[in-house]
Design a protein around this motif. Structure first.
Motif, PDB file in Angstrom:
ATOM      1  N   THR A  93       0.809  -1.223   0.000  1.00 32.08           N
ATOM      2  CA  THR A  93       0.000   0.000   0.000  1.00 32.08           C
ATOM      3  C   THR A  93       0.837   1.264   0.000  1.00 32.08           C
ATOM      4  N   GLY A  94       2.073   1.159   0.436  1.00 32.33           N
ATOM      5  CA  GLY A  94       2.958   2.318   0.420  1.00 32.33           C
ATOM      6  C   GLY A  94       3.719   2.409  -0.889  1.00 32.33           C
ATOM      7  N   PHE A  95       4.692   1.534  -1.059  1.00 32.52           N
ATOM      8  CA  PHE A  95       5.583   1.625  -2.213  1.00 32.52           C
ATOM      9  C   PHE A  95       4.860   1.384  -3.531  1.00 32.52           C
ATOM     10  N   PHE A  96       4.153   0.261  -3.646  1.00 33.53           N
ATOM     11  CA  PHE A  96       3.609  -0.093  -4.962  1.00 33.53           C
ATOM     12  C   PHE A  96       2.430   0.773  -5.384  1.00 33.53           C
ATOM     13  N   GLU A  97       1.623   1.228  -4.451  1.00 38.12           N
ATOM     14  CA  GLU A  97       0.569   2.169  -4.847  1.00 38.12           C
ATOM     15  C   GLU A  97       1.173   3.490  -5.309  1.00 38.12           C
ATOM     16  N   ALA A  98       2.226   3.943  -4.642  1.00 40.15           N
ATOM     17  CA  ALA A  98       2.907   5.167  -5.080  1.00 40.15           C
ATOM     18  C   ALA A  98       3.568   4.959  -6.439  1.00 40.15           C
ATOM     19  N   LEU A  99       4.136   3.782  -6.658  1.00 39.51           N
ATOM     20  CA  LEU A  99       4.773   3.494  -7.941  1.00 39.51           C
ATOM     21  C   LEU A  99       3.742   3.438  -9.068  1.00 39.51           C
ATOM     22  N   LEU A 100       2.588   2.856  -8.787  1.00 38.56           N
ATOM     23  CA  LEU A 100       1.519   2.840  -9.793  1.00 38.56           C
ATOM     24  C   LEU A 100       1.014   4.250 -10.078  1.00 38.56           C
ATOM     25  N   ASN A 101       0.982   5.078  -9.070  1.00 42.09           N
ATOM     26  CA  ASN A 101       0.612   6.482  -9.281  1.00 42.09           C
ATOM     27  C   ASN A 101       1.657   7.183 -10.144  1.00 42.09           C
ATOM     28  N   ALA A 102       2.933   6.891  -9.912  1.00 41.43           N
ATOM     29  CA  ALA A 102       3.998   7.464 -10.749  1.00 41.43           C
ATOM     30  C   ALA A 102       3.838   6.993 -12.191  1.00 41.43           C
ATOM     31  N   TRP A 103       3.432   5.744 -12.380  1.00 36.65           N
ATOM     32  CA  TRP A 103       3.157   5.207 -13.720  1.00 36.65           C
ATOM     33  C   TRP A 103       2.034   6.005 -14.374  1.00 36.65           C
ATOM     34  N   ASP A 104       0.983   6.297 -13.609  1.00 38.58           N
ATOM     35  CA  ASP A 104      -0.121   7.131 -14.129  1.00 38.58           C
ATOM     36  C   ASP A 104       0.378   8.499 -14.563  1.00 38.58           C
ATOM     37  N   ASN A 105       1.463   8.956 -13.928  1.00 41.04           N
ATOM     38  CA  ASN A 105       2.010  10.283 -14.212  1.00 41.04           C
ATOM     39  C   ASN A 105       3.210  10.257 -15.147  1.00 41.04           C
ATOM     40  N   GLY A 106       3.435   9.127 -15.832  1.00 40.43           N
ATOM     41  CA  GLY A 106       4.461   9.087 -16.860  1.00 40.43           C
ATOM     42  C   GLY A 106       5.654   8.194 -16.615  1.00 40.43           C
ATOM     43  N   PHE A 107       5.803   7.614 -15.428  1.00 45.92           N
ATOM     44  CA  PHE A 107       6.918   6.704 -15.173  1.00 45.92           C
ATOM     45  C   PHE A 107       6.739   5.454 -16.033  1.00 45.92           C
ATOM     46  N   ASP A 108       7.819   5.016 -16.683  1.00 45.38           N
ATOM     47  CA  ASP A 108       7.776   3.835 -17.544  1.00 45.38           C
ATOM     48  C   ASP A 108       7.934   2.581 -16.684  1.00 45.38           C
ATOM     49  N   LEU A 109       6.838   2.152 -16.087  1.00 48.31           N
ATOM     50  CA  LEU A 109       6.853   0.982 -15.222  1.00 48.31           C
ATOM     51  C   LEU A 109       7.263  -0.273 -15.984  1.00 48.31           C
ATOM     52  N   SER A 110       6.974  -0.318 -17.262  1.00 57.69           N
ATOM     53  CA  SER A 110       7.346  -1.502 -18.042  1.00 57.69           C
ATOM     54  C   SER A 110       8.861  -1.692 -18.085  1.00 57.69           C
ATOM     55  N   SER A 111       9.613  -0.613 -17.874  1.00 57.72           N
ATOM     56  CA  SER A 111      11.076  -0.703 -17.920  1.00 57.72           C
ATOM     57  C   SER A 111      11.661  -1.498 -16.753  1.00 57.72           C
ATOM     58  N   VAL A 112      10.919  -1.629 -15.658  1.00 58.49           N
ATOM     59  CA  VAL A 112      11.401  -2.383 -14.498  1.00 58.49           C
ATOM     60  C   VAL A 112      10.501  -3.578 -14.179  1.00 58.49           C
ATOM     61  N   TRP A 113       9.446  -3.765 -14.951  1.00 63.15           N
ATOM     62  CA  TRP A 113       8.457  -4.797 -14.632  1.00 63.15           C
ATOM     63  C   TRP A 113       9.076  -6.189 -14.549  1.00 63.15           C
ATOM     64  N   ALA A 114      10.063  -6.484 -15.380  1.00 66.76           N
ATOM     65  CA  ALA A 114      10.702  -7.800 -15.345  1.00 66.76           C
ATOM     66  C   ALA A 114      11.347  -8.085 -13.990  1.00 66.76           C
ATOM     67  N   ASP A 115      11.684  -7.046 -13.244  1.00 69.43           N
ATOM     68  CA  ASP A 115      12.318  -7.202 -11.939  1.00 69.43           C
ATOM     69  C   ASP A 115      11.317  -7.213 -10.784  1.00 69.43           C
ATOM     70  N   VAL A 116      10.059  -6.947 -11.082  1.00 69.58           N
ATOM     71  CA  VAL A 116       9.023  -6.966 -10.060  1.00 69.58           C
ATOM     72  C   VAL A 116       8.647  -8.433  -9.804  1.00 69.58           C
ATOM     73  N   GLY A 117       8.674  -8.847  -8.554  1.00 75.03           N
ATOM     74  CA  GLY A 117       8.401 -10.234  -8.203  1.00 75.03           C
ATOM     75  C   GLY A 117       6.927 -10.593  -8.257  1.00 75.03           C
ATOM     76  N   PRO A 118       6.609 -11.878  -8.144  1.00 71.74           N
ATOM     77  CA  PRO A 118       5.235 -12.350  -8.307  1.00 71.74           C
ATOM     78  C   PRO A 118       4.237 -11.800  -7.284  1.00 71.74           C
ATOM     79  N   GLU A 119       4.631 -11.663  -6.024  1.00 67.28           N
ATOM     80  CA  GLU A 119       3.721 -11.091  -5.015  1.00 67.28           C
ATOM     81  C   GLU A 119       3.417  -9.631  -5.344  1.00 67.28           C
ATOM     82  N   SER A 120       4.455  -8.910  -5.728  1.00 67.14           N
ATOM     83  CA  SER A 120       4.295  -7.494  -6.051  1.00 67.14           C
ATOM     84  C   SER A 120       3.472  -7.310  -7.320  1.00 67.14           C
ATOM     85  N   ARG A 121       3.725  -8.139  -8.311  1.00 65.95           N
ATOM     86  CA  ARG A 121       2.953  -8.085  -9.561  1.00 65.95           C
ATOM     87  C   ARG A 121       1.477  -8.346  -9.288  1.00 65.95           C
TER      88      ARG A 121
END
Length: 140
Positions: A93-121
């Motif tokens: 609820t802290g890190f990943f919700e903020a990261l998804l919000n950054a994605w909404d604002n232009g962060f290229d989440l796909s650039s690090v998605w391969a490193d995101v683990g299964p629980e986080s995904r």
């Protein structure tokens, strides 16, 4: 609020994260903090601290070399998979919700998605479902 034992390892991955956390603590304690004895437990709640790191990770992604990004995401996955329920929830609820919000604002989440683990995904996809955001194919 006490700082978990894994915190120093997490912010130790990058000076960007360490600086963001330090600034958050200073802001939390307020301007009079330098007049009283420092209390190591006088820090923002864990979810707030992780939210700040998620925001910084997205906003300043160019400041992280791939190994640093990978390590941050690996540590957070480990906490979600093996840590306490409370720590895992704070990561989600802290890190990943903020990261998804950054994605909404232009962060290229796909650039690090391969490193995101299964629980986080799984959490990110569930959050998308909950908020009505269409999950792109690269997230599946």
């Amino acid at each position: 609020m006490a700082t978990p034992p894994w915190w120093e390892e997490l912010i130790g991955v990058s000076e960007v994260l360490a600086n963001a956390d330090g600034a958050g603590i200073v802001a939390w304690r307020g301007p009079a903090a330098d007049m009283v004895e420092e209390d190591e437990d006088d820090v923002p709640p864990l979810t707030v601290r992780l939210g700040a790191l998620g925001r910084v990770f997205g906003e300043q992604s160019a400041e992280f070399i791939p190994e640093q990004s990978r390590r941050v995401l690996q540590l957070l996955e480990q906490i979600q998979a093996e840590g306490s329920h409370e720590d895992g929830e704070a990561v989600a609820t802290g890190f990943f919700e903020a990261l998804l919000n950054a994605w909404d604002n232009g962060f290229d989440l796909s650039s690090v998605w391969a490193d995101v683990g299964p629980e986080s995904r799984a959490y990110c996809r569930a959050w998308n479902d909950f908020t009505g955001v269409e999950t792109p194919g690269w997230m599946r």
